[in-house]
Design a protein around this motif. Structure first.
Motif, PDB file in Angstrom:
ATOM      1  N   THR A 130      -5.341   8.755 -10.225  1.00  0.00           N
ATOM      2  CA  THR A 130      -5.840   8.658  -8.798  1.00  0.00           C
ATOM      3  C   THR A 130      -7.205   9.039  -8.671  1.00  0.00           C
ATOM      4  OG1 THR A 130      -4.884  11.065  -8.342  1.00  0.00           O
ATOM      5  CG2 THR A 130      -3.426   8.940  -7.970  1.00  0.00           C
ATOM      6  N   GLY A 131      -7.726   8.667  -7.500  1.00  0.00           N
ATOM      7  CA  GLY A 131      -9.097   9.248  -6.994  1.00  0.00           C
ATOM      8  C   GLY A 131     -10.102   8.156  -7.696  1.00  0.00           C
ATOM      9  N   LEU A 132      -9.803   7.140  -8.148  1.00  0.00           N
ATOM     10  CA  LEU A 132     -10.860   6.021  -8.410  1.00  0.00           C
ATOM     11  C   LEU A 132     -11.044   5.076  -7.436  1.00  0.00           C
ATOM     12  CD1 LEU A 132      -9.565   5.050 -12.160  1.00  0.00           C
ATOM     13  CD2 LEU A 132     -11.173   6.839 -11.670  1.00  0.00           C
ATOM     14  N   GLU A 133     -12.211   4.650  -7.336  1.00  0.00           N
ATOM     15  CA  GLU A 133     -12.674   3.627  -6.350  1.00  0.00           C
ATOM     16  C   GLU A 133     -13.501   2.433  -7.189  1.00  0.00           C
ATOM     17  OE1 GLU A 133     -14.910   5.256  -3.186  1.00  0.00           O
ATOM     18  OE2 GLU A 133     -16.691   5.440  -4.371  1.00  0.00           O
ATOM     19  N   ILE A 134     -13.537   1.318  -6.598  1.00  0.00           N
ATOM     20  CA  ILE A 134     -14.041   0.141  -7.126  1.00  0.00           C
ATOM     21  C   ILE A 134     -15.070  -0.310  -6.126  1.00  0.00           C
ATOM     22  CG2 ILE A 134     -12.492  -1.671  -6.340  1.00  0.00           C
ATOM     23  CD1 ILE A 134     -13.140  -3.023  -9.020  1.00  0.00           C
ATOM     24  N   CYS A 135     -16.011  -0.985  -6.213  1.00  0.00           N
ATOM     25  CA  CYS A 135     -17.270  -1.582  -5.488  1.00  0.00           C
ATOM     26  C   CYS A 135     -18.136  -2.426  -6.071  1.00  0.00           C
ATOM     27  CB  CYS A 135     -18.238  -0.399  -4.985  1.00  0.00           C
ATOM     28  SG  CYS A 135     -19.270   0.297  -6.025  1.00  0.00           S
ATOM     29  N   SER A 136     -18.854  -3.406  -5.601  1.00  0.00           N
ATOM     30  CA  SER A 136     -19.605  -4.480  -5.875  1.00  0.00           C
ATOM     31  C   SER A 136     -20.543  -3.920  -6.806  1.00  0.00           C
ATOM     32  CB  SER A 136     -20.123  -5.423  -4.790  1.00  0.00           C
ATOM     33  OG  SER A 136     -20.877  -4.547  -3.999  1.00  0.00           O
ATOM     34  N   LEU A 137     -21.473  -4.876  -7.558  1.00  0.00           N
ATOM     35  CA  LEU A 137     -22.432  -4.343  -8.536  1.00  0.00           C
ATOM     36  C   LEU A 137     -23.736  -3.634  -7.726  1.00  0.00           C
ATOM     37  CD1 LEU A 137     -23.021  -7.221 -10.942  1.00  0.00           C
ATOM     38  CD2 LEU A 137     -21.937  -5.175 -11.246  1.00  0.00           C
ATOM     39  N   ASP A 138     -23.913  -3.893  -6.282  1.00  0.00           N
ATOM     40  CA  ASP A 138     -24.861  -3.486  -5.602  1.00  0.00           C
ATOM     41  C   ASP A 138     -24.569  -2.070  -4.894  1.00  0.00           C
ATOM     42  OD1 ASP A 138     -23.286  -4.340  -3.509  1.00  0.00           O
ATOM     43  OD2 ASP A 138     -24.711  -5.708  -2.850  1.00  0.00           O
ATOM     44  N   GLY A 139     -23.178  -1.712  -5.287  1.00  0.00           N
ATOM     45  CA  GLY A 139     -22.656  -0.309  -5.008  1.00  0.00           C
ATOM     46  C   GLY A 139     -22.022  -0.435  -3.155  1.00  0.00           C
ATOM     47  N   SER A 140     -22.040  -1.490  -2.536  1.00  0.00           N
ATOM     48  CA  SER A 140     -21.444  -1.913  -1.310  1.00  0.00           C
ATOM     49  C   SER A 140     -19.996  -2.123  -1.310  1.00  0.00           C
ATOM     50  CB  SER A 140     -22.061  -2.959  -0.598  1.00  0.00           C
ATOM     51  OG  SER A 140     -22.052  -4.158  -1.431  1.00  0.00           O
ATOM     52  N   ASN A 141     -19.420  -1.918  -0.126  1.00  0.00           N
ATOM     53  CA  ASN A 141     -18.087  -2.256  -0.059  1.00  0.00           C
ATOM     54  C   ASN A 141     -16.872  -1.318  -1.037  1.00  0.00           C
ATOM     55  OD1 ASN A 141     -18.473  -4.032   2.211  1.00  0.00           O
ATOM     56  ND2 ASN A 141     -19.230  -5.459   0.560  1.00  0.00           N
ATOM     57  N   PRO A 142     -17.140  -0.289  -1.166  1.00  0.00           N
ATOM     58  CA  PRO A 142     -16.288   0.575  -1.913  1.00  0.00           C
ATOM     59  C   PRO A 142     -14.799   0.544  -1.424  1.00  0.00           C
ATOM     60  CG  PRO A 142     -17.484   2.187  -0.502  1.00  0.00           C
ATOM     61  CD  PRO A 142     -18.068   0.851  -0.453  1.00  0.00           C
ATOM     62  N   GLY A 143     -13.805   0.540  -2.230  1.00  0.00           N
ATOM     63  CA  GLY A 143     -12.421   0.611  -1.946  1.00  0.00           C
ATOM     64  C   GLY A 143     -11.638   1.592  -2.822  1.00  0.00           C
ATOM     65  N   GLU A 144     -10.908   2.333  -2.450  1.00  0.00           N
ATOM     66  CA  GLU A 144     -10.031   3.347  -3.323  1.00  0.00           C
ATOM     67  C   GLU A 144      -8.956   2.470  -4.010  1.00  0.00           C
ATOM     68  OE1 GLU A 144      -7.628   7.691  -3.091  1.00  0.00           O
ATOM     69  OE2 GLU A 144      -8.439   6.582  -1.112  1.00  0.00           O
ATOM     70  N   LEU A 145      -8.750   2.841  -5.257  1.00  0.00           N
ATOM     71  CA  LEU A 145      -7.563   2.487  -6.058  1.00  0.00           C
ATOM     72  C   LEU A 145      -6.475   3.335  -6.047  1.00  0.00           C
ATOM     73  CD1 LEU A 145      -9.686   1.050  -9.021  1.00  0.00           C
ATOM     74  CD2 LEU A 145      -8.581  -0.160  -7.071  1.00  0.00           C
ATOM     75  N   VAL A 146      -5.441   3.156  -4.979  1.00  0.00           N
ATOM     76  CA  VAL A 146      -4.406   3.907  -4.992  1.00  0.00           C
ATOM     77  C   VAL A 146      -3.908   4.789  -6.208  1.00  0.00           C
ATOM     78  CG1 VAL A 146      -2.236   4.688  -3.805  1.00  0.00           C
ATOM     79  CG2 VAL A 146      -3.619   3.002  -2.898  1.00  0.00           C
ATOM     80  N   THR A 147      -3.165   3.893  -6.990  1.00  0.00           N
ATOM     81  CA  THR A 147      -2.812   4.250  -8.503  1.00  0.00           C
ATOM     82  C   THR A 147      -3.255   3.342  -9.650  1.00  0.00           C
ATOM     83  OG1 THR A 147      -0.753   5.059  -7.440  1.00  0.00           O
ATOM     84  CG2 THR A 147      -0.356   4.785  -9.726  1.00  0.00           C
ATOM     85  N   VAL A 148      -3.569   3.772 -10.815  1.00  0.00           N
ATOM     86  CA  VAL A 148      -3.979   2.988 -11.870  1.00  0.00           C
ATOM     87  C   VAL A 148      -3.431   3.545 -12.946  1.00  0.00           C
ATOM     88  CG1 VAL A 148      -6.034   2.421 -13.186  1.00  0.00           C
ATOM     89  CG2 VAL A 148      -6.297   2.730 -10.508  1.00  0.00           C
TER      90      VAL A 148
END
Length: 364
Positions: A130-148
């Protein structure tokens, strides 16, 4: 009992006295050679073969794989790792490879879970993050990944990644830009992360058989590209039907693979203490240490802290102030005798203090 056999078996690979079938590397290499060279010389003959493939005879299909940045939510943005993410709307969970976990420096909670794959339950040992997030290559639009969930590898290869060259044949996709990075496919993003699929712009073709592209916050996702290929030697097929003598070649390849599987099962049955398919498992001490760390780990003021992993909780440390003072006086004497050691020591301590790796204990 004395053996009077005059024809002892000699391995064709290493020339030692054991049957060739006992030489595992021999079988592995032989199967590979038969598939790569045997099929080219014997199976790939014009007007003598027909290949029935679930992938189709038109060529390889690309998948929705895009480059992204994955990072731990509470860390600095510069700590993110670039990787490719496989966008799989048919999955209800997110996955991460164990190699990418190591690069991120996270471990998670280890559990045994049952997952549904093609309608069949599959039990796997996985780490839950938990606690991971993903975003575009330029660092914009981050979004949290609830469970991985962790996985050894993704069910796709880098050959499935669409490239800018794949778009040249489709004029309606010329406005789409697909950046390429030097990385493996380290993530699988399922429908459990709907924000990764939210369309900002959609580009479709003149008819229903054309590929289309969807722009999301993570970048462009291209769907439906089938590469036209005439290289049938590298075609992916699940079942091959040959005629005449070529069928004997295919049968021998399958027979060799089956024989290897049977031999491995035989070894595992007769020698259970040394299973050929064994994987290294953590010891009891390792498990106790991991459990102690997971229960006590805290993140505060930009630092991680854990309790000292003692074997017994009731242990009491003695007052060793005299020992520490004696050691300090010993170092002080060494400073006076060795000027180079003194300078190196001061430089090292100043570096770790300035970088925030350590802090001075207040006099109070």
């Amino acid at each position: 009992m004395k053996c009077d056999c005059k024809r002892k078996l000699i391995c064709d690979t290493c020339r030692f006295r054991h049957p060739t079938v006992m030489h595992y590397d021999k079988w592995k290499k032989e199967n590979k050679d038969k598939v790569s060279t045997g099929i080219q010389t014997n199976l790939i003959t014009e007007n003598q073969q027909r290949i029935q493939s679930h992938a189709g005879a038109g060529g390889q299909c690309t998948l929705g794989i895009i480059p992204v940045i994955v990072r731990v939510k509470h860390r600095k943005a510069s700590c993110g790792i670039k990787t490719y993410a496989f966008m799989d709307p048919g999955s209800t969970v997110n996955f991460i490879t164990k190699s990418l976990m190591d690069k991120l420096g996270v471990s998670g909670r280890k559990e045994r879970r049952t997952l549904e794959t093609m309608g069949k339950p599959l039990d796997i040992d996985t780490h839950i993050l938990t606690g991971l997030e993903i975003c575009s290559l330029d660092g914009s639009n981050p979004g949290e990944l609830v469970t991985v969930f962790s996985k050894d590898e993704m069910p796709v290869s880098k050959s499935h990644i669409p490239t800018q060259a794949d778009l040249k044949e489709w004029p309606h996709l010329h406005q789409v830009y697909l950046p390429q990075i030097e990385a493996d496919i380290g993530m699988l993003i399922g429908n459990v992360t709907p924000g990764a699929y939210t369309p900002i712009e959609v580009v479709t073709g003149p008819d229903k058989n054309c590929p289309h592209a969807v722009k999301t916050g993570l970048g462009w996702i291209v769907w439906g590209i089938v590469r036209c290929s005439t290289d049938r030697n590298h075609e992916v097929c699940n079942f091959a039907v040959e005629r005449d003598k070529d069928q004997m070649v295919v049968s021998k390849i399958v027979e060799a693979q089956n024989l290897e599987d049977l031999f491995r099962k035989y070894i595992n049955t007769d020698f259970p203490e040394k299973t050929i398919d064994d994987k290294r498992e953590p010891s009891l001490e390792d498990k106790k240490f991991e459990e102690s760390v997971k229960k006590s780990i805290l993140y505060s003021d930009g630092h991680y802290t854990i309790n000292l992993p003692f074997r017994r909780k009731e242990i009491q440390l003695p007052n060793n102030s005299e020992v520490a003072l004696a050691r300090l006086n010993g170092i002080k004497k060494k400073f006076k005798l060795n000027q180079t050691f003194y300078e190196d020591y001061c430089k090292f301590m100043n570096d770790i203090l300035s970088n925030g790796y350590a802090e001075e204990v207040p006099s109070s």
